[in-house]
Design a protein around this motif. Structure first.
Motif, PDB file in Angstrom:
ATOM      1  N   VAL A   5      41.455  48.866  25.701  1.00 22.50           N
ATOM      2  CA  VAL A   5      42.301  48.018  26.842  1.00 22.50           C
ATOM      3  C   VAL A   5      41.760  46.682  27.126  1.00 22.50           C
ATOM      4  N   GLN A   6      42.470  45.560  27.150  1.00 23.08           N
ATOM      5  CA  GLN A   6      41.957  44.257  27.105  1.00 23.08           C
ATOM      6  C   GLN A   6      41.439  44.008  28.500  1.00 23.08           C
ATOM      7  N   ALA A   7      40.394  43.403  28.818  1.00 23.32           N
ATOM      8  CA  ALA A   7      39.575  42.937  29.937  1.00 23.32           C
ATOM      9  C   ALA A   7      40.786  42.125  30.677  1.00 23.32           C
ATOM     10  N   GLY A   8      41.028  42.503  32.141  1.00 20.81           N
ATOM     11  CA  GLY A   8      41.904  41.370  33.005  1.00 20.81           C
ATOM     12  C   GLY A   8      43.310  41.704  32.677  1.00 20.81           C
ATOM     13  N   SER A   9      43.553  42.659  32.019  1.00 22.08           N
ATOM     14  CA  SER A   9      45.092  42.907  31.684  1.00 22.08           C
ATOM     15  C   SER A   9      45.627  43.624  32.989  1.00 22.08           C
ATOM     16  N   LYS A  10      47.019  43.896  33.037  1.00 26.16           N
ATOM     17  CA  LYS A  10      47.639  44.767  33.866  1.00 26.16           C
ATOM     18  C   LYS A  10      47.387  46.158  33.804  1.00 26.16           C
ATOM     19  N   VAL A  11      47.549  46.582  32.220  1.00 25.21           N
ATOM     20  CA  VAL A  11      47.127  47.996  31.898  1.00 25.21           C
ATOM     21  C   VAL A  11      45.653  48.413  32.459  1.00 25.21           C
ATOM     22  N   ALA A  12      44.600  47.462  32.376  1.00 23.16           N
ATOM     23  CA  ALA A  12      43.382  47.842  32.670  1.00 23.16           C
ATOM     24  C   ALA A  12      43.175  48.024  34.037  1.00 23.16           C
ATOM     25  N   ALA A  13      44.038  47.245  34.931  1.00 23.79           N
ATOM     26  CA  ALA A  13      43.917  47.443  36.471  1.00 23.79           C
ATOM     27  C   ALA A  13      44.419  48.494  36.860  1.00 23.79           C
TER      28      ALA A  13
END
Length: 256
Positions: A167-175
């Motif tokens: 999961v990409q850093a800073g993404s909504k999914v990571a959050a």
């Protein structure tokens, strides 16, 4: 008068379009999708939200419109396949539980939420529906590859194919998984035979599997995000199941 979202004890109202196909359908995947819908409702409630099941008698149902106008966010759950006609392709025999009424309901709910600026979270079918709604296409049936994305029906429809996604850093999914600044690797419950083909303009990829399969998307201009996997799977530890739903409820509580 609607209670302020900042009020102590306020439970954000999160709409979830109901599954319209009966669990008596001979394809056991339908009953499984219906059970997963119930798990999502339970997790939203446990996470501090007030889940609002959404249904409609027709495309202009006044009750649906009134219910949506009271919402703070929307979750688009899993289910049968979207009619390929909706992304410009002829239907394939491998598609299952194609239901025009379901496509209409889910599309109406998603369109309303996006236009109203509500947070939207798509799960599995919901992930695919958002890509189609934004103008993208789907792979109607994934060929076997380096990553197993689903178990064969003969292996038991209650079992998942487990694999990791980046999961990409800073993404909504990571959050949603508790990481805002760093990339995160998530072990997921996977059960899909379709996937995103062409990513729609207006969406960007925020998670991929090792074989390059697009596992999450989001709209960089608004809080719209989706995952191909099933965070609600009961085989996951209770805390891992609840965390992304609790985080999404907080997104709904804190929306502008």
């Amino acid at each position: 008068m609607q209670t302020s979202r900042s009020a102590l004890g306020y439970r954000p109202r999160v709409g979830v379009p109901v599954r319209l196909s009966s669990s008596s359908n001979p394809d056991p995947r339908v009953a499984k999708a219906n059970a997963l819908f119930e798990h999502i409702v339970e997790l939203l409630r446990e996470g501090g939200g007030e889940p609002v099941p959404l249904t409609a008698a027709g495309p202009d149902d006044a009750g649906l419109t009134a219910a949506m106008e009271s919402l703070d966010g929307v979750v688009l759950p899993g289910g049968g396949d979207i009619d390929p006609v909706r992304y410009g392709e002829p239907p394939s025999a491998v598609c299952y539980d194609v239901n025009d009424a379901q496509d209409e309901l889910d599309t109406a709910v998603a369109t309303f939420a996006i236009d109203a600026g509500l947070p939207v979270l798509g799960i599995c079918r919901g992930h695919q529906l958002l890509n189609v709604l934004y103008g993208g296409t789907l792979i109607q049936d994934m060929a076997p590859g380096a990553v197993t994305h689903r178990k064969a029906l003969a292996d038991g429809t209650g079992s998942w194919a487990w694999h990791e996604v980046a999961v990409q850093a800073g993404s909504k999914v990571a959050a949603l998984y508790g990481s805002e600044a760093d990339a995160v690797t998530v072990k997921i419950a996977s059960g899909h035979h379709q996937a995103v083909a062409r990513v729609a303009e207006g969406l960007q990829v925020s998670a991929v599997a090792e074989d390059g399969t697009i596992e999450a998307l989001e709209d960089p201009e608004r809080w719209v995000a989706s995952v191909q996997w099933h965070p609600e799977a009961v085989e996951l530890p209770a805390g891992e199941r609840l965390a992304p739903f609790r985080a999404f409820v907080e997104v709904c509580r804190n929306r502008p």
